[in-house]
Structures are given as C-alpha cells and as structure tokens.
Design an enzyme around this catalytic site. Structure first.
Site, PDB file in Angstrom:
ATOM      1  N   TYR A 101       0.823  -1.214   0.000  1.00 34.88           N
ATOM      2  CA  TYR A 101       0.000   0.000   0.000  1.00 34.88           C
ATOM      3  C   TYR A 101       0.859   1.267   0.000  1.00 34.88           C
ATOM      4  CZ  TYR A 101      -3.624  -3.236   1.787  1.00 34.88           C
ATOM      5  OH  TYR A 101      -4.484  -4.286   1.978  1.00 34.88           O
TER       6      TYR A 101
ATOM      7  N   HIS B 115       1.106 -11.623   2.587  1.00 37.26           N
ATOM      8  CA  HIS B 115       0.009 -10.959   1.871  1.00 37.26           C
ATOM      9  C   HIS B 115      -0.733 -11.902   0.926  1.00 37.26           C
ATOM     10  CE1 HIS B 115      -1.244  -6.659   0.507  1.00 37.26           C
ATOM     11  NE2 HIS B 115      -2.250  -7.476   0.411  1.00 37.26           N
TER      12      HIS B 115
END
Length: 288
Positions: A57, A122
């Site tokens: 991000y 992730h």
C-alpha cells in the site's frame, strides 16, 4: 454470533496465541498521503483502535505517523498509548527467508511504531517452499519482538493445510481474505473457524459494488441503518473482523457505529444466500 448491543469500537476478539485485537479495523488500501493521515486521525477520534496497512500500500509511514501524532495530541483525551492501537502490515511477496526477514525489519522502521501488532504473508504466491520460508521469517520476527502476532492473507484451504502440516513453531492466528455477503467463501471461513484461525474480512463492503442490491436496500431500511452498516454487521455476527475502508469522515464514523442493532437469524440466512463469488480485486486462494 454476538449479542446485538454488546459491540462497540472498543470490542476485542481473542486470538489463538492468547492476545486479542479490535473487532473492526480501518482499511487503508489505495489511500496515500494526506488521505491516509486524515482517515487514520478521523478513525482514532471516532474510537477505532486498529488500522490495516501493507507494504504494497506504500503508506506504512503515513499510518504510523498519524497514529503517533494522535497519541501525542491534545485531542487524545483518552490518554491512548502505543499499545492501545493495533497496527497491521503485510509482506509484499514471498521470495526467501532472508528477504522476508529484512522486509519485516523495514516495515517496523517505516511505521516508526517500534513493533507491528499483526504481520501477514500478503498472499500465497511464490510456491510452497517460499511460503514456508517466509513464514519462518515471521516466526523469528515474533521471537525477536518485532511482531506480536503472525498470520496470512488470501490463503485457500490447501495453503493453510500445507502450513499446518509443516508443524510450524507458531500457528497463524489470522487469515485475511475478501469476505462479504456476495462472496462468503464458506469453505475457507469454515476451515479457519475449525482451526481457531480468526477470519479478517477485507472488502467487507464489496467495494460498494452491491450497495443498491434490493436485498441490501430492503434490510438496511428494516434495521434503520446504512447498507454499509448492514454488511459490516453481517461480518461481525459471523465472527469475522471486518476492515471497512473509507477516506470520508462521516462514513468512517458511520461504519464503526454498528452496535445498536442485530440482524436476526432469518435475515442472516437471506444475506448468506447472496453468494455470487463476487471478487472485487484479486483472488489468489487457488494458486499453486
């Protein structure tokens, strides 16, 4: 299923490792710069006590800075401390033990928070060997005090089975996957709940793609709530930890205000029946 009026933004869920974490986290996917700073500040002011970030991000620094600024600010009337705010980040890719270990240290440094409350792989991309190596790096980061709790994200049942079969020193406490009424992922969520792995629901609002669905509209009117509040409440009543994302102050506040009603059993079943395997972003759960 939780009782209707017992939920507040301070409510916490117990994890398999004996620790606990808040039941709603602010999501900051696809937010950057001032939007991230504002969203985190508004969320903390509203009573949120958890923020979900990731290396991918590119906003770990902004999230950490916003948390520290709020803790140190005059507006922090509740005398929040660092340990009162739960920060999550995630490993960008499974490459090797050394790469993962180095990457975790970098995330701790980027955030400026001293440690990471929850660190996740992730995705399962990279294959079995790299996944298991990366998990060993998470275990060592926990042992060294850089991370409090370890988990995974976007793992399908086979990936979870593979990890548990490897007899890890630490069992993942979390699996963060896309879950909402239009993609409840029952096989994965059932497996997680059987193995005491908490399910974190990202995209719990289906990225606003079904806010005008007739069932959602009808039930939100019945319960005098917004469609978003209805979907968050559905997630909570399934025992999931939803991560609603918004950069709008009013929506951030509203998304956390879901303690005043409870969806009844029949309406939960109706919402469970909305499954259309709606994937709003990526879907690595079946990869090798």
């Amino acid at each position: 299923m939780m009782a209707g009026h017992s939920f507040s933004l301070g409510s916490r869920i117990k994890l398999a490792n004996g620790l606990s974490m808040p039941q709603i986290h602010l999501g900051v996917y696809l937010t950057s710069g001032k939007d991230t700073t504002n969203a985190v500040q508004w969320a903390l002011e509203a009573g949120y006590r958890a923020v979900d970030s990731a290396q991918m991000y590119h906003n770990e620094r902004e999230v950490g800075s916003a948390i520290l600024a709020f803790i140190g600010s005059q507006s922090n009337t509740s005398s929040l401390r660092r340990e009162d705010v739960h920060f999550t980040s995630k490993l960008a890719s499974n490459v090797s033990y050394d790469a993962a270990r180095k990457s975790i240290k970098q995330s701790v440094k980027q955030s400026g928070l001293g440690y990471i409350d929850l660190f996740l792989l992730h995705s399962p991309y990279g294959g079995k060997a790299k996944r298991l190596e990366s998990w060993k790096a998470v275990e060592d980061a926990i042992k060294d005090g850089e991370v409090k709790t370890g988990g995974v994200s976007n793992f399908g049942v086979k990936h979870l089975q593979e990890l548990l079969a490897s007899k890890p020193r630490i069992v993942p406490a979390i699996n963060q996957i896309e879950v909402h009424p239009f993609n409840p992922r029952t096989p994965i969520t059932s497996y997680c709940q059987e193995h005491n792995i908490v399910v974190e629901a990202y995209a719990p609002l289906a990225r606003a793609l079904r806010m005008k669905h007739p069932v959602i509209i009808s039930l939100s009117k019945k319960y005098s709530c917004t469609p978003a509040q209805l979907m968050i409440r559905w997630s909570l009543q399934h025992g999931f930890v939803p991560l609603p994302k918004s950069v709008t102050k009013a929506r951030i506040i509203a998304n956390g205000d879901v303690g005043g009603f409870e969806i009844d059993g029949a309406d939960m079943e109706t919402m469970d029946g909305l499954d259309e395997y709606l994937v709003t972003d990526w879907d690595p759960v079946d990869c090798d």
